[in-house]
Design a protein around this motif. Structure first.
Motif, PDB file in Angstrom:
ATOM      1  N   ILE A 125       0.859  -1.072   0.045  1.00 46.22           N
ATOM      2  CA  ILE A 125       0.062  -0.078   0.048  1.00 46.22           C
ATOM      3  C   ILE A 125       0.836   1.022  -0.095  1.00 46.22           C
ATOM      4  N   ARG A 126       1.927   1.232   0.821  1.00 50.16           N
ATOM      5  CA  ARG A 126       2.916   2.522   1.079  1.00 50.16           C
ATOM      6  C   ARG A 126       3.498   2.705  -0.465  1.00 50.16           C
ATOM      7  N   GLY A 127       4.035   1.722  -1.066  1.00 49.81           N
ATOM      8  CA  GLY A 127       4.636   1.855  -2.567  1.00 49.81           C
ATOM      9  C   GLY A 127       3.630   2.076  -3.775  1.00 49.81           C
ATOM     10  N   VAL A 128       2.325   2.298  -3.470  1.00 53.48           N
ATOM     11  CA  VAL A 128       1.605   2.879  -4.634  1.00 53.48           C
ATOM     12  C   VAL A 128       2.118   4.246  -5.019  1.00 53.48           C
ATOM     13  N   ASP A 129       2.153   4.401  -6.267  1.00 53.42           N
ATOM     14  CA  ASP A 129       2.577   5.651  -7.049  1.00 53.42           C
ATOM     15  C   ASP A 129       1.531   6.587  -6.514  1.00 53.42           C
ATOM     16  N   ALA A 130       2.421   7.696  -5.817  1.00 49.38           N
ATOM     17  CA  ALA A 130       1.552   9.065  -5.335  1.00 49.38           C
ATOM     18  C   ALA A 130       0.531   9.512  -6.419  1.00 49.38           C
ATOM     19  N   ASP A 131       1.392   9.583  -7.694  1.00 54.55           N
ATOM     20  CA  ASP A 131       0.424  10.218  -8.733  1.00 54.55           C
ATOM     21  C   ASP A 131      -0.837   9.440  -9.139  1.00 54.55           C
TER      22      ASP A 131
END
Length: 229
Positions: free
Chosen positions: A116-122
């Motif tokens: 979840i934390r590694g999902v692309d911020a864009d």
């Protein structure tokens, strides 16, 4: 080489004997016991690990606690934890389930959190720009994109449980570990090796099941995104 061939012959004879496929001490009965302990433990661990992993990963709070839990879990000896729980709570299925669940939670929790934390911020910003709520972003964007790592955590936990459940035979329970424990007690190495082979085959089957599940539920564009826990 001759010793290896002799062991293979012994295991083949043990597996092919009709007595191994009938009764309370037969492979089908012991396998069902093993799957019962393993399945319930994985279910409980998944409910806890996924819930907290999704929550902590989405909110960004509690990451230090997740990392600390993972490090502590790696340092705890498996058989020590099982015997401690059994000593405190007594014999029975429940203490073993508690111990197996506790051992399986960290890989599920850590991989879910990292996914979840590694999902692309864009991608998250774009979803919010489309009017999605926080929970909408979690379920429709973050969780699907984190699915490869989530499945990796579940697979790691499942294999760990299948292997560790053999130790459940030490406090007197059944399962495939019964062959190993009883074989060692009687110096019957044919029984030990035979039981070990069945456990290894079960672990391989679990690997294949999760590999198939990964191909079925994970988008092709995300198949290369998982990494070892």
């Amino acid at each position: 080489m001759n010793d290896l061939w002799n062991q293979i012959e012994l295991v083949s004879e043990w597996l092919s004997a009709s007595a191994q496929w009938h009764g309370d001490d037969g492979i089908p009965h012991r396998l069902l016991q093993h799957l019962h302990y393993s399945g319930l433990s994985l279910l409980f661990a998944a409910l806890i690990g996924l819930a907290f992993g999704l929550l902590v990963g989405h909110t960004g709070r509690g990451g230090f606690l997740v990392a600390s839990l993972a490090n502590i879990a790696r340092a705890v000896p498996t058989i020590g934890l099982i015997l401690l729980v059994v000593t405190v709570a007594g014999l029975g299925v429940t203490p073993v389930l508690v111990a197996l669940t506790a051992l399986a939670i960290p890989p599920i929790l850590v991989n879910t959190f990292e996914g979840i934390r590694g999902v692309d911020a864009d991608a998250k910003d774009a979803a919010q720009g489309m009017g999605m709520t926080g929970w909408g972003v979690l379920w429709r964007v973050e969780a699907p994109m984190a699915l490869p790592l989530i499945l990796l955590g579940l697979r790691t936990a499942a294999i760990q449980i299948v292997a560790t459940a053999t130790i459940a035979a030490y406090p007197g329970l059944g399962g495939l570990g019964r062959y190993i424990v009883d074989g060692l007690a009687r110096n019957d190495y044919e029984l030990v090796i035979g039981g070990t082979v069945v456990v290894v085959v079960l672990a391989v089957v679990v690997q294949l099941v999760f590999a198939l599940l990964r191909r079925l539920v994970v988008s092709r564009g995300l198949l290369g995104s998982s990494r070892p826990s």
